[in-house]
Scaffold this active site. Structure first.
Site, short mmCIF file in Angstrom:
data_model
loop_
_atom_site.label_atom_id
_atom_site.label_comp_id
_atom_site.label_asym_id
_atom_site.label_seq_id
_atom_site.Cartn_x
_atom_site.Cartn_y
_atom_site.Cartn_z
N HIS A 140 -6.12 3.60 -0.73
CA HIS A 140 -6.09 3.36 0.71
C HIS A 140 -6.14 4.64 1.55
CE1 HIS A 140 -1.73 3.93 0.05
NE2 HIS A 140 -1.67 4.26 1.34
N HIS A 141 -6.11 5.81 0.90
CA HIS A 141 -6.27 7.08 1.62
C HIS A 141 -7.54 7.82 1.22
CE1 HIS A 141 -2.77 7.32 4.15
NE2 HIS A 141 -1.99 6.97 3.15
N HIS B 7 0.80 -1.22 0.00
CA HIS B 7 0.00 0.00 0.00
C HIS B 7 0.84 1.28 0.00
CE1 HIS B 7 0.61 -0.04 4.39
NE2 HIS B 7 0.19 1.23 4.39
N ASP B 8 2.02 1.25 0.59
CA ASP B 8 2.86 2.46 0.65
C ASP B 8 4.04 2.44 -0.34
OD1 ASP B 8 1.45 3.97 2.48
OD2 ASP B 8 2.58 3.25 4.22
N HIS C 242 1.75 9.69 -2.88
CA HIS C 242 2.27 8.32 -2.86
C HIS C 242 1.27 7.24 -3.30
CE1 HIS C 242 0.66 7.75 1.29
NE2 HIS C 242 0.72 6.47 1.00
N LYS D 240 5.72 5.55 -1.76
CA LYS D 240 6.59 6.43 -0.97
C LYS D 240 8.03 6.37 -1.45
CE LYS D 240 3.89 6.84 3.23
NZ LYS D 240 3.82 6.55 4.68
N ASP E 35 -4.42 0.62 8.25
CA ASP E 35 -3.30 1.56 8.12
C ASP E 35 -3.40 2.63 9.22
OD1 ASP E 35 -1.06 2.90 6.97
OD2 ASP E 35 -2.33 4.01 5.58
#
Length: 173
Positions: A136-137, A83-84, A112, A87, A165
């Site tokens: 996811h954000h 998910h990240d 990201h 970044k 998260d």
């Protein structure tokens, strides 16, 4: 194949299966590279070390409690691990900044999810992971990022990852 074996057919099938095996090996290698990048990203920062693994673990627990099937749980686990991944494209000075982020820095770090999507979209085997990585954000009220989705527009796996998260961010040092 039917006995007696036709040598030409046997050789053709063997060659075809070897090609398929080579393609699967290449796919495994490509996926391994992306997962290794995700691990490398976390290893750079003592504050995020283990974050994606915890998010994946919590996501599977939550998904299992919601009655998701084994394939959905595996996709949720893999998507949560990645998910990240976006970044990687965020400046270290912003990622590791101790002070409060400026509006420009916050806008930069909020890129990201879209960056992660761009990194992973060319791998067809990641097709079902992409919604988790990109969304996811997102927020139920539509004030999330990168696309401002709201409510049922946000796929369930992305919602699960969003919850886990946030939970990990609030409960870890």
């Amino acid at each position: 194949l039917i006995k007696p074996f036709n040598k030409v057919e046997l050789l053709t099938r063997i060659k075809s299966l070897l090609r398929v095996k080579a393609l699967y090996d290449e796919l495994d290698h490509c996926e391994s590279v992306v997962f290794t990048l995700a691990e490398t990203l976390e290893a750079k920062d003592i504050y995020t070390r283990g974050h994606s693994e915890r998010v994946a673990k919590y996501s599977v627990i939550l998904g299992r409690g919601m009655g998701l099937g084994s394939q959905e749980l595996e996709e949720l686990r893999r998507g949560s691990l990645l998910h990240d991944i976006g970044k990687i494209g965020v400046k270290d000075a912003v990622l590791n900044k101790v002070e409060r982020l400026t509006q420009e820095e916050l806008a930069h770090i909020r890129t990201h999810p879209a960056r992660g999507y761009e990194i992973c979209k060319s791998l067809k085997s990641f097709k079902n992971l992409l919604p988790i990585i990109r969304w996811h954000h997102e927020r139920m009220d539509g004030k999330g990022h990168p696309d401002g989705l709201m409510g049922d527009q946000i796929p369930v796996p992305a919602r699960i990852c969003s919850i886990t998260d946030a939970f990990d961010a609030m409960t870890s040092n």
